[in-house]
Write an enzyme that holds these catalytic residues in place. Sequence first.
Site, short mmCIF file in Angstrom:
data_model
loop_
_atom_site.label_atom_id
_atom_site.label_comp_id
_atom_site.label_asym_id
_atom_site.label_seq_id
_atom_site.Cartn_x
_atom_site.Cartn_y
_atom_site.Cartn_z
N ASP A 1 2.37 1.74 3.30
CA ASP A 1 3.34 0.72 3.77
C ASP A 1 4.73 1.17 3.31
O ASP A 1 5.72 0.97 4.00
CB ASP A 1 3.09 -0.66 3.11
N HIS B 1 0.88 -1.16 0.00
CA HIS B 1 0.00 0.00 0.00
C HIS B 1 0.92 1.22 0.00
O HIS B 1 2.07 1.12 0.47
CB HIS B 1 -0.91 0.02 1.24
#
Length: 344
Positions: free
Chosen positions: A52, A49
Site C-alpha cells: 500500500d 501493507h
Amino acid sequence: MAGTFKFTFGPWNIHEGADPFGPDVRDSLTFNAKLACYKKLGFDGVQFHDDDAVPNLNNMTASEIAAEATALKKTLDEHGLFAEFVAPRLWFDPRTIDGGFTNNCPECRAFAMERFKKTVDIARLLGSNLVVLWFAREGTYIREAKDSRLAVQRIAAALDEILAYDPDIKIAIEAKPNEPMDHTYIPTTGHAMALGLLTRDPARIGVNIESAHAILANLDPSDEMGFALAFNKLFTVHLNDQNGLKFDQDKTFGGVDLRRAFNQVRILDKHNYGSNGEAVGLDVKAMRTQKLEQSTKHLSNSREIFLDLLEVSRSIPEAVIEGYVAERDYEGLERFIVKALMGK
Ligand code: XLS
Ligand code: MG
C-alpha cells in the site's frame, strides 16, 4: 478510566466490494483520494501493507523503495496523518502460495524474509517502529503438508532475524485461527505471545488483537485483550465484529454484539490503552451492497460506536458495579449493564 484514543485504518478498508463469488461493484478510489477521507471520517493515522505504501516494491531497488517511502511520509505529513504500522503482504505473490516463512521451498522462504526486511525499512522511513504480522498462509490445508514443530521454529527464526536486523523495531503478531488456511499456525493471542519467548528479545514481540479473529477462535475479544494487557503486549488492536463461526466478516464494530463491543472498549479504557501511543485500528469492511458514495460509512460508524460505548462505560459508576460484585449478584449486574446499554 483514562484511555487516550486515536483512530487508524488501512487503505484496504475502503474497497471495491469484490468477494469470492462476484467482482468489484464500486469504482476504486486512488490512494490519494483515500488519504483525503481520513480526517473527514475522524481518523488520525494510517495502517499500511508494505505495497500500500510502496506499490510494486518487488521490482524496485532499495534506494527506489526508500525514495518512494520518503515521499509518502511527506504526503502523510501534509495530511496531518501518522503511519501507525506497516505489514508485509505475504499472501499475494506466487512465491507465497504455500506460505512465507513456513513454505516448504527454501527460495520462497528467502523471498518472504527479504520482503519482511523491506517492510521494516518502509516502516522506519514512514516514522513508525511497528510492523504487524498476520500469518495468512502460514498454515496448512492438510496436516501432512508441513511439520508443525518445524513451522513454528521457522516462524520464530524469521522474527528473530527481524529483531536483529533492526534493534528498535517491534512486531505485533495478528493471530487468526483459519482463513485462508484450514488451520493457521499461531492461531491465538496466547500462541503469539509464547512465540516471542523463542526470540532474542521477547519484549519487542507483542500482539495486534482483531475482534473477529478472536471470535473465530471462539474466544472473547475483551478477555484476549486483558490477557495481552497483563503482559504489556497489546501493541495495537483491529476492532470489528463477526457473526459467529464463519468466514472472516470484518463487520462494523459493535454491529453484531453491542455488549461484546462494550467490553472491549471498557477493558481498553480501564487500563489506559493509548498512553504509550497505541492506536485504535478499525479493520472493517463495507458491505458489498453499499453504493460508492456511502462506502466509507462503516469506518465513521465504527469509530462513533466506539465513542458512544466509551461514553456509556464512563457513565457507569464503579461503585454500583462493585456493589453487585460484593453481593455476588451477577443477575442484578447483568440487568444493570443491559439497561445502561439501552440508555435506560
Ligand atoms: C486478515 C487481516 C489483515 C491484517 C493486515 O484477516 O485482518 O487484513 O489485518 O495484514
Ligand atoms: Mg486485521
